[in-house]
Design a protein around this motif. Structure first.
Motif, PDB file in Angstrom:
ATOM      1  N   LEU A   1       8.211  79.702  -7.021  1.00 38.87           N
ATOM      2  CA  LEU A   1       7.259  78.836  -6.322  1.00 38.87           C
ATOM      3  C   LEU A   1       7.725  78.582  -4.895  1.00 38.87           C
ATOM      4  N   ALA A   2       9.016  78.321  -4.720  1.00 36.82           N
ATOM      5  CA  ALA A   2       9.535  78.066  -3.377  1.00 36.82           C
ATOM      6  C   ALA A   2       9.372  79.300  -2.490  1.00 36.82           C
ATOM      7  N   GLU A   3       9.614  80.470  -3.050  1.00 35.17           N
ATOM      8  CA  GLU A   3       9.459  81.710  -2.283  1.00 35.17           C
ATOM      9  C   GLU A   3       7.998  81.902  -1.872  1.00 35.17           C
ATOM     10  N   SER A   4       7.075  81.642  -2.788  1.00 34.05           N
ATOM     11  CA  SER A   4       5.658  81.795  -2.469  1.00 34.05           C
ATOM     12  C   SER A   4       5.224  80.808  -1.398  1.00 34.05           C
ATOM     13  N   GLU A   5       5.733  79.599  -1.455  1.00 33.01           N
ATOM     14  CA  GLU A   5       5.382  78.603  -0.440  1.00 33.01           C
ATOM     15  C   GLU A   5       5.943  78.999   0.923  1.00 33.01           C
ATOM     16  N   ALA A   6       7.154  79.613   0.954  1.00 33.29           N
ATOM     17  CA  ALA A   6       7.724  80.069   2.224  1.00 33.29           C
ATOM     18  C   ALA A   6       6.888  81.191   2.829  1.00 33.29           C
ATOM     19  N   ARG A   7       6.419  82.101   1.983  1.00 26.62           N
ATOM     20  CA  ARG A   7       5.557  83.177   2.474  1.00 26.62           C
ATOM     21  C   ARG A   7       4.240  82.628   3.013  1.00 26.62           C
ATOM     22  N   LEU A   8       3.750  81.598   2.386  1.00 31.28           N
ATOM     23  CA  LEU A   8       2.512  80.989   2.857  1.00 31.28           C
ATOM     24  C   LEU A   8       2.717  80.354   4.229  1.00 31.28           C
ATOM     25  N   ALA A   9       3.846  79.672   4.411  1.00 30.60           N
ATOM     26  CA  ALA A   9       4.119  79.053   5.704  1.00 30.60           C
ATOM     27  C   ALA A   9       4.265  80.115   6.796  1.00 30.60           C
ATOM     28  N   GLU A  10       4.948  81.212   6.446  1.00 25.87           N
ATOM     29  CA  GLU A  10       5.113  82.291   7.422  1.00 25.87           C
ATOM     30  C   GLU A  10       3.768  82.914   7.785  1.00 25.87           C
ATOM     31  N   ALA A  11       2.914  83.109   6.779  1.00 26.09           N
ATOM     32  CA  ALA A  11       1.600  83.697   7.045  1.00 26.09           C
ATOM     33  C   ALA A  11       0.767  82.785   7.932  1.00 26.09           C
ATOM     34  N   ARG A  12       0.913  81.488   7.771  1.00 30.37           N
ATOM     35  CA  ARG A  12       0.148  80.563   8.598  1.00 30.37           C
ATOM     36  C   ARG A  12       0.605  80.583  10.064  1.00 30.37           C
ATOM     37  N   THR A  13       1.886  80.894  10.307  1.00 29.31           N
ATOM     38  CA  THR A  13       2.368  80.953  11.693  1.00 29.31           C
ATOM     39  C   THR A  13       1.832  82.166  12.441  1.00 29.31           C
ATOM     40  N   ARG A  14       1.388  83.181  11.720  1.00 25.85           N
ATOM     41  CA  ARG A  14       0.882  84.393  12.352  1.00 25.85           C
ATOM     42  C   ARG A  14      -0.536  84.222  12.886  1.00 25.85           C
ATOM     43  N   ILE A  15      -1.219  83.219  12.412  1.00 25.35           N
ATOM     44  CA  ILE A  15      -2.596  83.007  12.866  1.00 25.35           C
ATOM     45  C   ILE A  15      -2.652  82.678  14.359  1.00 25.35           C
ATOM     46  N   PRO A  16      -1.884  81.718  14.872  1.00 30.67           N
ATOM     47  CA  PRO A  16      -1.966  81.422  16.315  1.00 30.67           C
ATOM     48  C   PRO A  16      -1.629  82.628  17.188  1.00 30.67           C
TER      49      PRO A  16
END
Length: 410
Positions: free
Chosen positions: A123-138
Motif C-alpha cells: 500500500l505504501a509503495e502504491s501511494e508513493a507511485r501515486l504521489a510521483e504520478a501527480r507531480t508529473r502533471i504540472p
C-alpha cells in the motif's frame, strides 16, 4: 297322518301375515296413534295420510349450513431466515482467536482476521507511485503551454511572410520556412498533450493500485454480515486460509421461516399476507403470515413452495424442525354430516341423497371440505337440507320415501 298340527301351523302363519302386513286393519286407529307418539318421542315427523303406500322408509336428518374456516393444512419444516457461509477472499494465516459455535454475533463483528504480511508495504509503495504520478502533471502541462506559445509565434510569422510574399517583399523560401515552423510547433503541441494524457493515465493507474492494496487489507478481516448465531466454529488460530476457504457459518433465526409445499390444485386458495398458524412437533403453537408464494412448480412433485414468516425473538424455534402448518383460506358454508350419508351415483360421483319437497329421493353431488371426529364437512348443498343417512343405498332419484327424522349426533 295327523291333520291337526298342519291346520294349526296354517292358522299361525295366517295370523303372523295379518299382524305384519295388515297390522292397521287389525289394530284400527290405536296403532296409528301409538306410531305417532313413538315418532314424536324420537324427534321424528309422522307420515301424512297422503304418503304413497309404496314409499320406502328411510332415516334422515335436517341439517343447516354453517360457515367454516377451510384452512389449508400442510406438513413442512422451519428454515433460517438467512444463512451464509463466510469464505476468505484472500490468503493468509489466521491471527484471531476462534469463536465457538452457538455464539451470538452482531453485524460487523470480526470473525476471522488474517496476517497482513507485506500488504501494508504494498500500500505504501502504491501511494508513493501515486504521489510521483501527480507531480508529473504540472510538468506536462507546462510543456503543453510552451508548445502552444511556440505554435502561436510560428503562426504569426507565417501570416507576416504570406502578406510580404503577396506584395513581393519576401521570397518563397522565407514563406516555406515559416510554414515549416508552424507544422513543427503543431507537432510539439500534440506531443505535449500526449504527455499530459500519459501523466493523467499514470495517476489513474496509481490510484487503482492504491485502491487494490486497500481492498486487500480490508479482506484481512472477515466480519458478520448480519446479527445471528454461529452455526460452526470460526477458523482456528494459526490455520491457513486460501481464497474460498471457510471462516464460519452464520444463521439468522429471528424471524424464522416455515416452509411447506402446496399442491397445484390448492395453490389458488393462498394469498400473500394470509394468516397462518403452525404446531411444532414438540407441541408449541406459533403464528405468522405468508411471506412468499412460488410462481414456479417443483418439476418432480408439481408442488409450489410457500413460506410463512414467524417472529422468534427468544430463538426457541430451531432450523429444521418439523411442523404442521394451517393457512387461512376463504371460508365456506358447509354441512356437518355423518360419513354414512355419503353415496355414489351410477356415474361414480360422490354425493348424498336428499328428501325433496315432494317426499322423493334426490341425489346431489357434494365436495368434501374437511374430515373431523364429529363427522365430515360437505359443500354443495342448499342452506337447509333433509339428508338421508340410512337407506340412501336403496333408493334412486324420484323414488317416494317415507322419512323418519332424527337429531344430528344420535
Amino acid at each position: 297322518m295327523r291333520i291337526f298340527p298342519i291346520v294349526a301351523a296354517a292358522i299361525a302363519s295366517l295370523l303372523v301375515y295379518l299382524f305384519i302386513f295388515d297390522r292397521n286393519s287389525l289394530t284400527g286407529g290405536d296403532e296409528a296413534v301409538s306410531e305417532t307418539e313413538d315418532l314424536a318421542e324420537n324427534g321424528a315427523t309422522a307420515p301424512e295420510s297422503n304418503i304413497d303406500p309404496n314409499a320406502v322408509r328411510v332415516v334422515a336428518v335436517k341439517s343447516t349450513a354453517r360457515e367454516i374456516d377451510s384452512a389449508l393444512v400442510l406438513r413442512g419444516q422451519t428454515e433460517a431466515d438467512r444463512e451464509v457461509e463466510l469464505q476468505s477472499e484472500t490468503s493468509g494465516l489466521v491471527i484471531s482467536d476462534p469463536l465457538r459455535k452457538g455464539a451470538f454475533v452482531k453485524a460487523g463483528d470480526v470473525l476471522c482476521e488474517l496476517d497482513p504480511a507485506t500488504r501494508q508495504a504494498n500500500l505504501a509503495e502504491s501511494e508513493a507511485r501515486l504521489a510521483e504520478a501527480r507531480t508529473r502533471i504540472p510538468e506536462a502541462e507546462a510543456r503543453l503551454k510552451e508548445a502552444q506559445a511556440q505554435l502561436s509565434e510560428a503562426q504569426i510569422n507565417n501570416n507576416a511572410s504570406e502578406k510580404l510574399s503577396e506584395g513581393g517583399y519576401a521570397s518563397d523560401v522565407r514563406l516555406a520556412q515559416t510554414r515549416a515552423a508552424v507544422s513543427s510547433a503543431e507537432a510539439l503541441v500534440e506531443a505535449a498533450r500526449s504527455g499530459v494524457e500519459a501523466a493523467q493515465s499514470g495517476i489513474q493507474s496509481a490510484e487503482a493500485s492504491v485502491a487494490a492494496a486497500k481492498k486487500e487489507i480490508e479482506r484481512l478481516q472477515i466480519s458478520a454480515p448480519f446479527d445471528g448465531l454461529l452455526e460452526s466454529d470460526t477458523a482456528e488460530l494459526g490455520s491457513l486460509l486460501l481464497p474460498g476457504g471457510p471462516c464460519a457459518t452464520v444463521i439468522q433465526l429471528d424471524p424464522i421461516k416455515l416452509v411447506g409445499f402446496v399442491p397445484e390444485t390448492e395453490i389458488s386458495r393462498i394469498a400473500l399476507g394470509a394468516d397462518a398458524r403452525a404446531r411444532m412437533a414438540a407441541g408449541e403453537d406459533v403464528a405468522g403470515k405468508v411471506s412468499f408464494l412460488s410462481r414456479s412448480a417443483d418439476p418432480i412433485t408439481r408442488t409450489f413452495r410457500v413460506e410463512i414468516q414467524v417472529p422468534n425473538p427468544d430463538l426457541t424455534l430451531r432450523d429444521g424442525q418439523t411442523t404442521e402448518i394451517r393457512i387461512s383460506a376463504e371460508g365456506n358454508r358447509a354441512h356437518l354430516l355423518p360419513q354414512s350419508s355419503l353415496t355414489l351415483n351410477d356415474a361414480g360421483v360422490l354425493g348424498v341423497r336428499l328428501v325433496d319437497t315432494e317426499n322423493t329421493a334426490k341425489f346431489v353431488p357434494v365436495a368434501l371440505l374437511k374430515d373431523t371426529s364429529d363427522g365430515i364437512w360437505l359443500a354443495g348443498l342448499p342452506d337447509m337440507a333433509e339428508v338421508i343417512v340410512i337407506g340412501q343405498e336403496y333408493v334412486i332419484d324420484g323414488v317416494p320415501v317415507l322419512p323418519t327424522y332424527q337429531e344430528l349426533g344420535q
